[in-house]
Scaffold this active site. Structure first.
Site, short mmCIF file in Angstrom:
data_model
loop_
_atom_site.label_atom_id
_atom_site.label_comp_id
_atom_site.label_asym_id
_atom_site.label_seq_id
_atom_site.Cartn_x
_atom_site.Cartn_y
_atom_site.Cartn_z
N ALA A 34 0.82 -1.22 0.00
CA ALA A 34 0.00 0.00 0.00
C ALA A 34 0.85 1.26 0.00
O ALA A 34 0.37 2.35 -0.29
CB ALA A 34 -0.91 0.00 1.23
N ASP A 202 -30.56 -13.41 -4.63
CA ASP A 202 -29.17 -13.03 -4.33
C ASP A 202 -28.36 -13.03 -5.64
O ASP A 202 -27.59 -12.11 -5.91
CB ASP A 202 -28.59 -14.02 -3.32
CG ASP A 202 -27.12 -13.78 -3.07
OD1 ASP A 202 -26.79 -12.75 -2.44
OD2 ASP A 202 -26.28 -14.60 -3.50
N LYS A 206 -26.34 -9.76 -7.68
CA LYS A 206 -24.94 -9.80 -8.14
C LYS A 206 -24.89 -9.64 -9.66
O LYS A 206 -24.01 -8.96 -10.20
CB LYS A 206 -24.30 -11.11 -7.71
CG LYS A 206 -24.16 -11.20 -6.19
CD LYS A 206 -23.80 -12.61 -5.77
CE LYS A 206 -23.67 -12.75 -4.27
NZ LYS A 206 -23.61 -14.17 -3.86
#
Ligand code: NAP
Length: 435
Positions: A34, A202, A206
């Site tokens: 990072a 569900d 998605k």
């Protein structure tokens, strides 16, 4: 190194606690990737009690919206869940003041993804959601970034591990739907109220997210036609096997002459296709692009660690200063999603009928199919069970060549009216393999 990136994590359940553990376990490696330390600065949960994870000096907030508004965080990580309510309020609070949001919440994105994307763009914040589809599978980045050079033709996937577990067990162990569902509940794969999973909803959430990324349309869960797996029987699975298919609950978003279709339903998938080989709780997504051809990603679609892996990747991207419109292109350029009625769908069909055992019945069915210009690729008469024989019916399985949904429904309605078929015909769409 620059200042640490201060994380506010809302929700310390399955995913939240796994994320906290992952951040500790891989602290040094993540900081390296990072370019700065990732610090758990604050968290929120309903209760402040011990969860077996080390929260260090992180500040507790009873109210996730107050956490999102806190000056002590740089990124708001939403791991609460739910389409509306506190998760949505808190995400809006963070984005509107320019604080980036990482979320795993597909329900919220399916309902409000476009609105959140607009808010993010206005304030210059990032909205990343790799964990929302396919758990640990990096499908969001793949569509948003890696395949930018492609015109996407189709995205199809096994997006709900519970359904795939149930269908896989039914097939491999010859156990009926109800038994496999109870087993999924016992193992913690399915909720006490499983309708959301087995009813296909569900998967629809998605799919709506993937379709937005793939086709540049606003998320519109209402544009998805949805059917669940509750009516699939062992007879269907056995017939599929004989014909060279497996039955999978697929979400499919596909460019067609009528617009982009979005549909979720049990589907006959050729055994040779990667999606057919994805068994158990695994998820898989196949993407057809004009330059890449077909690409399939397979992996764990849920679970604390796999989902936390996707959340951590989004956090690292934000720490690095990566900037991306949430859906890969400016929100203002996202068009209204097409609402293609299922009646216009074109493809092959598997049909299982309880045919009255009398001369001429099969001829009458063939005639009705002929009226609708439907060509039959296969006809199989199956051995009648004791109950079927006693009721005077024989099970017959038909496979059609390409036709329309409207035609097959019309032909079947007529056969029922003719009295040659008893019970509701079982109809399962056949998915073509990529060219
Ligand atoms: N589980 C998975 O495998 C998975 C996979 C992909 C995506 N996701 C998504 O990830 C999100 C989190 O799922 P999960 O399985 O980790 O859920 P979970 O185990 O039920 O955890 C939810 C957390 O939210 C907290 N919470 C709920 N209401 C709250 C409120 N009003 N104020 C503060 N905190 C509140 C709960 O606090 P308490 O603990 O104090 O009750 C709990 O810590 C959902 O959007 C889910 O769809 C989950």
């Amino acid at each position: 190194m620059s200042n640490p990136l201060r994380l506010g994590v809302a929700g310390l359940g399955v995913v939240g606690t796994s994320l906290v553990r992952l951040l500790q376990r891989r602290h040094a490696a993540l900081a390296m990737r990072a370019g700065r330390d990732l610090e758990l600065a604050a968290y929120s949960a309903r209760r402040k009690d011990d969860r077996g994870v080390d929260l260090g000096d992180a500040v507790y907030f009873a109210d996730p919206a107050a956490l999102a508004a806190s000056a002590g965080i740089d990124v708001f990580v939403e791991l609460i869940g739910g389409a509306d309510g506190i998760a949505f309020e808190a995400a809006k609070a963070a984005l509107s003041r320019g604080v980036s949001v990482v979320t795993a919440n597909k329900a919220m994105l399916a309902a409000h993804g476009y609105e959140l994307a607009i808010l993010a763009e206005r304030s210059g914040a990032q909205l990343f959601f790799e964990a929302a589809v396919g758990g640990g599978i990096p499908v969001i980045k793949t569509l948003r970034e890696s395949l930018a050079g492609n015109a996407i033709e189709r995205v199809s996937g096994i997006l709900n591990g519970t359904c795939n577990y149930i269908l896989s067990r039914m097939e491999t162990e010859n156990l009926p739907f109800g038994v496999c569902l109870s087993e999924a509940q016992r193992l913690g794969y399915a909720e006490a109220n499983p309708t959301f999973d087995v009813g296909g909803f569900d998967t629809a959430h998605k799919l709506a997210i993937l379709a937005s990324l793939a086709f540049g349309a606003r998320i519109d869960a209402g544009a998805v036609s949805v059917e669940g797996i509750e009516t699939i029987t062992l007879a269907d699975l056995a017939a599929a096997d004989e014909l060279g298919f497996r039955i999978k609950l697929l979400g499919v978003a596909e460019r067609t002459p009528h617009g982009v279709e979005q549909r979720v339903h049990p589907t006959m998938v050729a055994k040779s296709a990667p999606l057919a080989q994805t068994m158990g709780v695994l998820n898989a997504v196949s993407i057809d692009g004009d330059a890449i051809g077909e690409l399939t990603l397979v992996g764990p679609g849920a679970g604390g660690d796999a989902t936390a892996s996707a959340v951590a990747a989004d956090i690292v991207d934000i720490a690095r200063g990566l900037r991306f419109p949430p859906f890969g292109r400016p929100a203002a350029s996202l068009v209204e999603a097409d609402r293609v009625p299922m009646q216009r769908h074109e493809g092959g069909y598997y049909v299982r009928l309880a045919v009255v055992d009398r001369p001429g019945a099969m001829g009458a069915i063939a005639a009705r199919m002929g009226d609708e210009l439907i060509s039959l690729e296969a006809i199989m008469q199956k051995r009648a069970t004791k109950e079927a024989a006693a009721a005077g019916v024989v099970p017959v399985v038909l496979m059609t060549y390409g036709t329309t949904e409207a035609s097959i429904r019309e032909a079947l309605a007529r056969t029922v009216e003719d009295g040659v078929v008893r019970e509701r015909p079982q109809v399962i769409r056949i998915e073509r393999e990529a060219a």
